[in-house]
Design a protein around this motif. Structure first.
Motif, PDB file in Angstrom:
ATOM      1  N   ARG A 107     -60.636  29.511  48.632  1.00 17.45           N
ATOM      2  CA  ARG A 107     -62.256  30.244  46.645  1.00 17.45           C
ATOM      3  C   ARG A 107     -62.900  30.599  47.291  1.00 17.45           C
ATOM      4  N   ARG A 108     -63.406  30.006  47.857  1.00 13.00           N
ATOM      5  CA  ARG A 108     -64.497  30.001  49.013  1.00 13.00           C
ATOM      6  C   ARG A 108     -64.825  31.354  49.649  1.00 13.00           C
ATOM      7  N   LEU A 109     -64.072  31.475  50.240  1.00 18.96           N
ATOM      8  CA  LEU A 109     -63.769  32.215  51.381  1.00 18.96           C
ATOM      9  C   LEU A 109     -63.234  34.035  50.275  1.00 18.96           C
ATOM     10  N   ARG A 110     -62.772  33.116  49.618  1.00 16.54           N
ATOM     11  CA  ARG A 110     -62.174  34.859  48.742  1.00 16.54           C
ATOM     12  C   ARG A 110     -63.431  35.610  48.118  1.00 16.54           C
ATOM     13  N   ILE A 111     -64.481  34.896  47.504  1.00 15.70           N
ATOM     14  CA  ILE A 111     -65.760  35.274  46.810  1.00 15.70           C
ATOM     15  C   ILE A 111     -66.350  36.199  47.936  1.00 15.70           C
ATOM     16  N   ASP A 112     -67.005  34.922  48.722  1.00 13.77           N
ATOM     17  CA  ASP A 112     -67.672  35.070  50.091  1.00 13.77           C
ATOM     18  C   ASP A 112     -67.621  36.438  50.860  1.00 13.77           C
ATOM     19  N   ASP A 113     -66.375  36.563  50.687  1.00 19.43           N
ATOM     20  CA  ASP A 113     -66.315  37.718  52.213  1.00 19.43           C
ATOM     21  C   ASP A 113     -64.730  38.210  52.072  1.00 19.43           C
ATOM     22  N   PRO A 114     -64.325  38.764  51.146  1.00 15.45           N
ATOM     23  CA  PRO A 114     -63.245  39.356  50.727  1.00 15.45           C
ATOM     24  C   PRO A 114     -62.233  39.958  52.183  1.00 15.45           C
ATOM     25  N   THR A 115     -62.842  40.104  52.804  1.00 16.22           N
ATOM     26  CA  THR A 115     -62.261  41.209  53.770  1.00 16.22           C
ATOM     27  C   THR A 115     -62.135  41.081  54.948  1.00 16.22           C
ATOM     28  N   THR A 117     -61.274  38.644  58.044  1.00 17.37           N
ATOM     29  CA  THR A 117     -59.512  38.623  58.994  1.00 17.37           C
ATOM     30  C   THR A 117     -59.509  37.767  59.728  1.00 17.37           C
ATOM     31  N   HIS A 118     -60.812  36.474  59.885  1.00 13.65           N
ATOM     32  CA  HIS A 118     -60.613  35.749  60.496  1.00 13.65           C
ATOM     33  C   HIS A 118     -61.634  34.144  59.898  1.00 13.65           C
ATOM     34  N   ALA A 119     -61.249  32.890  60.255  1.00 15.12           N
ATOM     35  CA  ALA A 119     -62.427  32.239  59.301  1.00 15.12           C
ATOM     36  C   ALA A 119     -61.942  31.238  60.190  1.00 15.12           C
ATOM     37  N   THR A 120     -63.299  29.893  60.030  1.00 15.09           N
ATOM     38  CA  THR A 120     -63.691  29.337  60.963  1.00 15.09           C
ATOM     39  C   THR A 120     -63.421  27.957  59.829  1.00 15.09           C
ATOM     40  N   LEU A 121     -62.781  26.086  60.243  1.00 16.14           N
ATOM     41  CA  LEU A 121     -63.624  25.590  59.432  1.00 16.14           C
ATOM     42  C   LEU A 121     -64.781  25.149  60.133  1.00 16.14           C
ATOM     43  N   GLY A 147     -54.075  34.037  52.906  1.00 14.00           N
ATOM     44  CA  GLY A 147     -53.730  34.486  54.203  1.00 14.00           C
ATOM     45  C   GLY A 147     -54.597  35.116  55.197  1.00 14.00           C
ATOM     46  N   VAL A 148     -55.478  34.165  55.462  1.00 12.73           N
ATOM     47  CA  VAL A 148     -56.298  34.743  57.008  1.00 12.73           C
ATOM     48  C   VAL A 148     -55.985  33.719  58.435  1.00 12.73           C
ATOM     49  N   GLU A 149     -56.283  33.813  59.285  1.00 14.34           N
ATOM     50  CA  GLU A 149     -56.188  33.015  60.198  1.00 14.34           C
ATOM     51  C   GLU A 149     -57.293  32.021  60.265  1.00 14.34           C
ATOM     52  N   THR A 150     -57.085  30.643  60.626  1.00 14.09           N
ATOM     53  CA  THR A 150     -58.533  29.722  60.565  1.00 14.09           C
ATOM     54  C   THR A 150     -58.340  28.962  61.520  1.00 14.09           C
ATOM     55  N   ALA A 151     -59.018  28.570  62.086  1.00  9.96           N
ATOM     56  CA  ALA A 151     -59.383  27.638  63.037  1.00  9.96           C
ATOM     57  C   ALA A 151     -60.438  26.923  62.715  1.00  9.96           C
ATOM     58  N   HIS A 166     -65.801  34.493  60.435  1.00  4.89           N
ATOM     59  CA  HIS A 166     -66.347  33.905  58.498  1.00  4.89           C
ATOM     60  C   HIS A 166     -66.363  32.147  58.925  1.00  4.89           C
ATOM     61  N   VAL A 167     -67.473  31.730  58.821  1.00  8.14           N
ATOM     62  CA  VAL A 167     -67.565  30.170  58.730  1.00  8.14           C
ATOM     63  C   VAL A 167     -67.391  29.492  57.465  1.00  8.14           C
ATOM     64  N   LEU A 168     -66.346  28.361  57.413  1.00 12.79           N
ATOM     65  CA  LEU A 168     -67.057  28.146  56.627  1.00 12.79           C
ATOM     66  C   LEU A 168     -67.167  26.425  56.755  1.00 12.79           C
ATOM     67  N   PRO A 169     -67.961  26.152  56.267  1.00  9.48           N
ATOM     68  CA  PRO A 169     -68.749  24.501  56.259  1.00  9.48           C
ATOM     69  C   PRO A 169     -67.802  23.869  55.439  1.00  9.48           C
ATOM     70  N   LEU A 170     -67.541  22.624  55.980  1.00  8.84           N
ATOM     71  CA  LEU A 170     -66.551  21.690  55.409  1.00  8.84           C
ATOM     72  C   LEU A 170     -68.163  20.275  55.084  1.00  8.84           C
ATOM     73  N   PHE A 171     -68.667  20.932  54.239  1.00 11.46           N
ATOM     74  CA  PHE A 171     -70.002  19.372  54.064  1.00 11.46           C
ATOM     75  C   PHE A 171     -70.271  20.056  52.664  1.00 11.46           C
ATOM     76  N   VAL A 172     -70.893  18.890  52.202  1.00 15.33           N
ATOM     77  CA  VAL A 172     -70.789  18.448  50.876  1.00 15.33           C
ATOM     78  C   VAL A 172     -71.849  19.183  50.011  1.00 15.33           C
ATOM     79  N   THR A 173     -73.098  19.329  51.264  1.00 15.28           N
ATOM     80  CA  THR A 173     -75.011  19.868  50.678  1.00 15.28           C
ATOM     81  C   THR A 173     -75.793  19.761  51.823  1.00 15.28           C
ATOM     82  N   HIS A 174     -76.352  20.666  51.445  1.00 16.03           N
ATOM     83  CA  HIS A 174     -77.134  21.226  52.881  1.00 16.03           C
ATOM     84  C   HIS A 174     -77.048  19.944  53.923  1.00 16.03           C
ATOM     85  N   GLY A 175     -77.704  20.436  55.016  1.00 12.41           N
ATOM     86  CA  GLY A 175     -77.274  19.595  56.482  1.00 12.41           C
ATOM     87  C   GLY A 175     -78.419  20.288  57.354  1.00 12.41           C
ATOM     88  N   THR A 176     -78.260  19.415  58.650  1.00 15.40           N
ATOM     89  CA  THR A 176     -79.137  19.713  59.266  1.00 15.40           C
ATOM     90  C   THR A 176     -78.012  20.446  60.580  1.00 15.40           C
TER      91      THR A 176
END
Length: 210
Positions: A107-115, A117-121, A147-151, A166-176
């Protein structure tokens, strides 16, 4: 009334605590309960301090952890044993890497970058092979939903370089460690209050099972 305590790893980042507090408050509002945030290190209060702060004599602790590695197996039980001197505590399941987390990320990916074509967890990373495999499974679930290839590229143990993604951080909150995301790449922020429903559900499951 059974209170809610979230238990985060903690961070040196100056904005980390505000994100945890916002998430905890949002989940507690859904539940209609008293709340406190607690942290394993770097931030305060500790779990024992949070447990001692309640008017309620009972609380459910939701670990804000995506893996069942060192912190979940060693640190959380140690802090829980100390905190139980102050309050009757029930340990809930952690956030994990299940389908509900995949839903939030897609859901976050679709909202932040709907176009996109690739995402990275982008998780913190782990030396535990089983947990590392869970990151790969989570990426596959995100790819299926979005519907987006995700590494996967881990912040601390990444073996693959970022591509045009498009980078998808698996972070609860801000971090260094989020500073390791290249500036030229589009990236989502930490998940914070997007996780409120999941935290509330972990609380409800623990309350039902107690």
């Amino acid at each position: 009334m059974t209170a809610l305590i979230t238990l985060s790893h903690g961070s040196r980042h100056p904005r980390a605590k505000e994100g945890i507090r916002a998430l905890t408050q949002a989940a507690a509002t859904q539940l209609g309960v008293e709340w406190a945030d607690a942290h394993l290190e770097f931030d305060t209060p500790t779990l024992a301090e949070a447990a001692a702060s309640f008017s309620s004599s009972r609380a459910i602790v939701v670990p804000l952890l995506f893996t069942r590695a060192f912190h979940a197996k060693i640190d959380v039980p140690r802090h829980l044993a100390e905190a139980r001197q102050h309050c009757d505590l029930v340990l809930a399941e952690p956030l994990g890497t299940g389908s509900d987390i995949a839903d939030v990320l897609a859901r976050r990916l679709r909202i932040d970058d709907p176009t996109a074509t690739h995402a990275t967890l982008f998780p913190v990373g782990t030396s535990n092979p089983e947990q590392a495999a869970n990151y790969d499974r989570l990426a596959a679930e995100v790819a299926k939903r979005a519907g987006v290839e995700t590494a996967v590229v881990s912040a601390t143990r990444g073996q693959r370089r970022f591509t045009d993604t498009h980078v998808l951080p698996l972070f609860v909150t801000h971090g260094t460690l989020l500073d390791r995301i290249p500036d030229h790449l589009p990236a989502s922020g930490p998940l914070t209050t997007d996780l409120a429903r999941i935290v509330a559900n972990r609380y409800r499951a623990a309350e039902k099972g107690a």
